[in-house]
Structure formats: structure tokens, C-alpha cells
Design a protein around this motif. Structure first.
Motif, short mmCIF file in Angstrom:
data_model
loop_
_atom_site.label_atom_id
_atom_site.label_comp_id
_atom_site.label_asym_id
_atom_site.label_seq_id
_atom_site.Cartn_x
_atom_site.Cartn_y
_atom_site.Cartn_z
N GLN A 34 0.64 -1.23 0.21
CA GLN A 34 0.01 0.06 0.08
C GLN A 34 0.94 1.23 -0.03
OE1 GLN A 34 -3.76 -0.33 2.36
NE2 GLN A 34 -2.76 -1.67 3.46
N THR A 35 2.07 1.18 -0.28
CA THR A 35 2.96 2.33 -0.12
C THR A 35 2.58 3.40 -1.06
OG1 THR A 35 4.92 0.98 0.75
CG2 THR A 35 5.49 3.27 -0.30
N GLU A 36 2.46 4.61 -0.81
CA GLU A 36 2.18 5.68 -1.76
C GLU A 36 3.24 6.52 -1.85
OE1 GLU A 36 -1.68 7.93 -0.57
OE2 GLU A 36 -2.51 5.88 -0.03
N TRP A 37 3.32 7.25 -3.10
CA TRP A 37 4.43 7.95 -3.55
C TRP A 37 4.40 9.20 -2.51
CZ3 TRP A 37 8.65 6.85 -5.47
CH2 TRP A 37 8.97 5.72 -6.54
N ALA A 38 3.30 9.58 -2.04
CA ALA A 38 3.22 10.85 -1.11
C ALA A 38 3.81 10.61 -0.05
CB ALA A 38 1.63 11.03 -1.14
N TRP A 39 4.06 9.38 0.46
CA TRP A 39 4.74 9.01 1.68
C TRP A 39 6.43 9.04 1.62
CZ3 TRP A 39 1.48 4.09 2.61
CH2 TRP A 39 0.07 4.57 2.66
N VAL A 40 6.76 8.95 0.36
CA VAL A 40 8.17 8.71 0.14
C VAL A 40 8.82 10.29 0.05
CG1 VAL A 40 9.81 7.91 -1.43
CG2 VAL A 40 7.63 6.76 -1.13
N ASP A 41 9.88 10.45 0.87
CA ASP A 41 10.56 11.56 0.87
C ASP A 41 12.07 11.21 0.26
OD1 ASP A 41 12.12 13.97 1.43
OD2 ASP A 41 10.81 14.53 2.72
N MET A 42 12.26 11.56 -0.93
CA MET A 42 13.57 10.84 -1.35
C MET A 42 14.77 11.86 -0.82
SD MET A 42 13.53 8.45 -3.63
CE MET A 42 12.69 7.69 -5.03
N ASP A 43 14.47 13.20 -0.48
CA ASP A 43 15.44 14.12 0.09
C ASP A 43 15.82 13.76 1.39
OD1 ASP A 43 15.49 15.58 -2.34
OD2 ASP A 43 13.84 16.96 -1.62
N SER A 44 14.98 13.42 2.24
CA SER A 44 15.40 13.03 3.45
C SER A 44 15.39 11.30 3.72
CB SER A 44 14.10 13.39 4.45
OG SER A 44 13.15 12.76 4.37
N ALA A 45 15.36 10.74 2.44
CA ALA A 45 15.49 9.34 2.56
C ALA A 45 14.51 8.61 3.57
CB ALA A 45 16.96 9.10 2.70
N THR A 46 13.34 8.90 3.55
CA THR A 46 12.43 8.12 4.60
C THR A 46 11.11 8.00 3.74
OG1 THR A 46 11.51 10.30 5.18
CG2 THR A 46 13.16 9.30 6.64
N ILE A 47 10.42 7.02 4.21
CA ILE A 47 9.17 6.51 4.05
C ILE A 47 8.22 6.81 5.47
CG2 ILE A 47 7.22 5.16 3.08
CD1 ILE A 47 9.23 3.56 1.64
N CYS A 48 7.31 7.89 5.25
CA CYS A 48 6.49 7.96 6.54
C CYS A 48 5.08 7.32 6.39
CB CYS A 48 6.43 9.34 6.88
SG CYS A 48 5.51 9.52 8.38
N TYR A 49 4.85 6.20 6.94
CA TYR A 49 3.57 5.48 6.76
C TYR A 49 2.54 6.12 7.89
CZ TYR A 49 5.94 1.69 3.96
OH TYR A 49 6.62 1.16 2.82
N PRO A 50 1.41 6.37 7.60
CA PRO A 50 0.35 6.95 8.17
C PRO A 50 -0.09 6.17 9.24
CG PRO A 50 -0.58 6.77 6.12
CD PRO A 50 1.11 6.30 6.17
N ALA A 51 -0.63 6.20 10.31
CA ALA A 51 -1.33 5.57 11.08
C ALA A 51 -2.51 4.63 10.58
CB ALA A 51 -1.88 6.33 12.44
N SER A 52 -3.11 5.03 9.64
CA SER A 52 -4.24 4.60 9.06
C SER A 52 -3.94 3.09 8.53
CB SER A 52 -4.69 5.30 7.95
OG SER A 52 -3.95 5.69 6.94
N VAL A 53 -2.54 2.85 8.03
CA VAL A 53 -2.16 1.66 7.57
C VAL A 53 -1.43 0.86 8.27
CG1 VAL A 53 -2.27 2.51 5.19
CG2 VAL A 53 -0.07 2.34 6.32
N MET A 54 -1.04 1.36 9.48
CA MET A 54 -0.18 0.58 10.49
C MET A 54 -1.09 -0.31 11.38
SD MET A 54 2.60 1.39 9.40
CE MET A 54 3.47 0.44 10.80
N LYS A 55 -0.50 -1.39 11.87
CA LYS A 55 -1.12 -2.30 12.81
C LYS A 55 -1.12 -1.57 14.11
CE LYS A 55 -0.99 -7.01 14.89
NZ LYS A 55 -0.14 -8.11 14.72
#
Length: 406
Positions: free
Chosen positions: A248-269
Motif C-alpha cells: 500500500q506504499t504511496e508516493w506521497a509518503w516517500v521523501d527522497m530528499d530525507s531518505a524516508t518513508i512515513c507510513y500513516p497510522a491508518s495503514v499501521m497495525k
């Protein structure tokens, strides 16, 4: 032969009701007074039944055929379309504010804020398919343990024992909610302890031996399927998020500059935001897939439509394709492999690993860590892990590093 729109429109009346068949159980019932009703004849559980499909001309021939197909799909899924229609009607009209389906929908809405979207979807699916058609329209305080047992045994007989236990769990939670809202006196599932055979506990297979894990990574590199699935498989061991989160990873969550993916609470167990630091190797994989999928929402879209993520089965199917059985490795196994090897071979602090796995980790004062806790250390850990995997893939000799912290 199938009816035509003209035949339906010009059907003559007689002094007795007549039936004009369209095939597949669908027929037009023409009454002596000229009224025309669509009906569907079907069999369920060995009994012949009739479903009211609609009144002509409000429901056209094409509409009636669509409803026939909907009913067929329900029958294929083991659902009685007649009973399902009754349950839906009762819930929609609100005639029974304490019907099981109404109470269940309240419970789902109330507690959905504390559950992952995938969990809510699975709960709704099981209740709609396996419980609502038989219990949905009934007042919740009139449902007996024997009624529920019949529903659960129906699920069990089709070979879905684990689903039967899950349905029982959901019903128990709904009844406890009904008790709390004074619409039921007790949780009837307590009377059904031991009524179903215990489910077989299936542990998710994982390769945790370093050399074998290196061979797995080499096999992934040789995968010849779609680029989206291949990149997802290559990224899985590097970030070891849960399979549902990965797909379910979305491009909106990916930050290439900071080299992170921030998964929102809505998809996290655990229903909390989760930051995944990206190694140089992980960034390279994302750049590889970016030209193909960046115009859409999902990093790893479905092969059929970019509006949905890849299927739940995609990673496991790909693992089977490269020669790993379900007893050897699963998509979830990348998490177990990372947990074991990072601890036992690389000697990384367990709390860092657990935090990166998005497990509940607390500090010395019993407070839960937030998403940014130990982020610099976790970034270093993820790069160390990625470099180590490169060595495994190259077949380098592996020496355990006891006690070294990231």
C-alpha cells in the motif's frame, strides 16, 4: 430463449398469472391486472426459493439481469440472496434499531479509529459474507448460541476453520458492545467455548540463516516477473515492513530528499505513524520503479489498474515462482529474518530493531517511543543492514559480531 425488451413491454395478460422465462432462473410474472414482477428462482441448501427482483417498468430487463448476476455471485459465495436482501432491508430502513447488523455496523464505526484499514476491510468482508445473511436482520437479544453455532459450522464445513474462529471472535466483540449499550444481556459466544475444533497454528515461514538468506536475495535479483513486483520483493528485505504496508506504499509518503518513508497510522497495525529510514540501496530501487509508477498513487500498483495497490498474494506468488515453498519463506518472513540476523549476527540493539519493526517499545519510564525516536541511530542501522545484505548476496563469509551496537 431469452426475452427481448419488446416482449416484456407487450406481454399480454390472461385470467391467470403467467411466467415468461429469461433463463438462469429469471422470469417475468404477469398478473391478470397487468402488473409485471421480476422474480428469480434459485436453490439454496437444497431448497427451492424465489427472490423478488423488482417491478417492471421501474426495473428494466437489463436491470433485472444485473440483479440476477448479483444473486448468482452471492450464491457462489455461499450466501442466500433472499436472506441477504432481508438483512439489508432491515438495516437500511432502521426498522430494528437493535438488529444484529445495525449493532455490528455501530461497533465497526466506533472502533474503526483504532484499527488498520486492512483489518476493518477483512472484518466487514467476513461479517457480510458469513454472518449477516443469516443473523443480520434478527434482533440481537433474540439470537441464541445454537443460531450462531449453525452459522459457524456452515463456515467450518467449507474448510475455513480459521475464518469460523475469526467470525466467532467478531460476533463476541459485537455482543459485548451490545451489552454495554443495553441491547443484549450477555455475550452468547461464551457458551460456545470448545464448540469448534482448535485451528491449526501456522507459523509464517522465514529464512533466518544468513547464507540461505543471501541465496534468496540472489534469487530475487533473477526474478523475471513484472517490474513492480520485482522492485517490491527487492525492497522488502531492506525495509522489512509488513506485507500489507509494503503493497500500500504511496508516493506521497516517500521523501527522497530525507531518505524516508512515513507510513500513516491508518495503514499501521499499531495505529501510529511510522518512519522507515531508507538506505542508499533502498533509494536506488525506488528510483528504478519511479518512472513507471510515479504518475499514479501507489509505488507498487496492481497489474490491472493503477488505482489499486498490488494484490496481497503478489509477493508470496513471486516467492513460489523463484522456487521457495510456503513452508520455506513468506512475504512476512522478511521481518523475522531481519529481526533474527540483525540481533544474532550484527549485534544491533534489540530495542532499535523492535522500534523499526513498528512493535510497541517503551522507554525506562514506561512511555511509548514516538515515530522520531532514535531516528539517527535507526538510519545508521538501516544502512548497515543494507550493506550487510550486499555482502550476503555476493556470497561473502559471514562472521557473527556479538555485542556490537548500531
Amino acid at each position: 430463449m431469452a426475452l427481448t425488451a419488446l416482449q416484456v413491454k407487450t406481454a399480454k395478460t390472461t385470467d391467470k398469472p403467467i411466467k415468461l422465462s429469461d433463463g438462469g432462473g429469471l422470469f417475468l410474472l404477469v398478473q391478470p391486472n397487468g402488473s409485471k414482477y421480476w422474480r428469480l428462482a434459485y436453490r439454496f441448501a437444497g431448497k427451492q426459493k424465489t427472490l423478488a427482483v423488482g417491478v417492471y417498468p421501474d426495473v428494466s430487463l437489463l436491470n433485472a439481469r444485473d440483479r440476477r448476476e448479483d444473486a448468482r455471485k452471492q450464491l457462489t459465495a455461499g450466501v442466500d440472496p433472499g436472506e441477504n436482501k432481508k438483512a439489508q432491508k432491515a438495516a437500511k430502513q432502521g426498522k430494528a434499531a437493535n438488529s444484529f447488523e445495525v449493532v455490528a455496523q455501530e461497533w465497526i464505526e466506533k472502533f474503526s479509529t483504532n484499527k488498520a484499514a486492512s483489518t476493518i476491510e477483512k472484518t466487514n468482508f467476513i461479517l457480510r459474507r458469513d454472518v449477516f445473511p443469516w443473523l443480520g436482520a434478527r434482533p440481537i437479544d433474540e439470537i441464541k448460541p445454537s443460531d450462531l453455532l449453525t452459522v459457524l459450522q456452515r463456515i467450518e464445513t467449507r474448510g475455513a476453520l480459521e475464518t469460523a474462529h475469526r467470525a466467532k471472535q467478531y460476533v463476541g466483540q459485537i455482543f459485548r458492545y451490545a451489552v454495554g449499550t443495553q441491547r443484549a444481556e450477555r455475550d452468547i459466544t461464551q457458551d460456545l467455548k470448545g464448540a469448534l475444533p482448535a485451528p491449526n497454528v501456522i507459523h509464517r515461514a522465514a529464512i533466518t540463516e544468513p547464507l540461505k538468506f543471501g541465496a534468496l536475495i540472489r534469487s530475487i535479483d533473477g526474478f523475471t516477473g513484472t517490474l513492480a513486483v520485482k522492485c517490491a520483493m527487492k525492497l522488502a528485505p531492506l525495509i522489512f515492513v509488513r506485507p500489507g504496508e509494503l503493497r500500500q506504499t504511496e508516493w506521497a509518503w516517500v521523501d527522497m530528499d530525507s531518505a524516508t518513508i512515513c507510513y500513516p497510522a491508518s495503514v499501521m497495525k499499531m495505529r501510529e505513524d511510522h518512519i522507515v529510514p531508507l538506505s542508499l540501496q533502498a533509494l536506488e530501487i525506488l528510483r528504478e520503479i519511479q518512472p513507471l509508477t510515479r504518475s499514479g498513487k501507489f509505488v507498487f500498483p496492481s497489474i490491472r489498474t493503477s488505482a489499486r495497490p498490488m494484490s496481497e498474494a503478489a509477493i508470496n506468488a513471486a516467492l513460489r515462482r523463484i522456487g521457495y515453498s510456503k513452508e520455506e519463506m513468506t512475504g512476512h518472513g522478511f521481518r523475522a529474518a531481519a529481526r533474527t540476523i540483525m540481533d544474532e549476527v550484527l549485534g544491533i540493539r534489540v530495542e532499535l530493531i523492535e522500534h523499526q519493526l513498528a512493535h510497541a517499545v517503551k522507554d525506562l519510564n514506561g512511555r511509548a517511543y514516538n515515530r522520531t525516536t532514535h531516528l539517527p541511530e535507526r538510519k545508521k542501522m538501516m544502512q548497515q543492514w543494507a550493506d550487510y545484505l550486499d555482502k550476503l548476496k555476493a556470497g561473502a563469509e559471514i562472521v557473527p559480531l556479538h555485542g556490537n551496537a548500531a
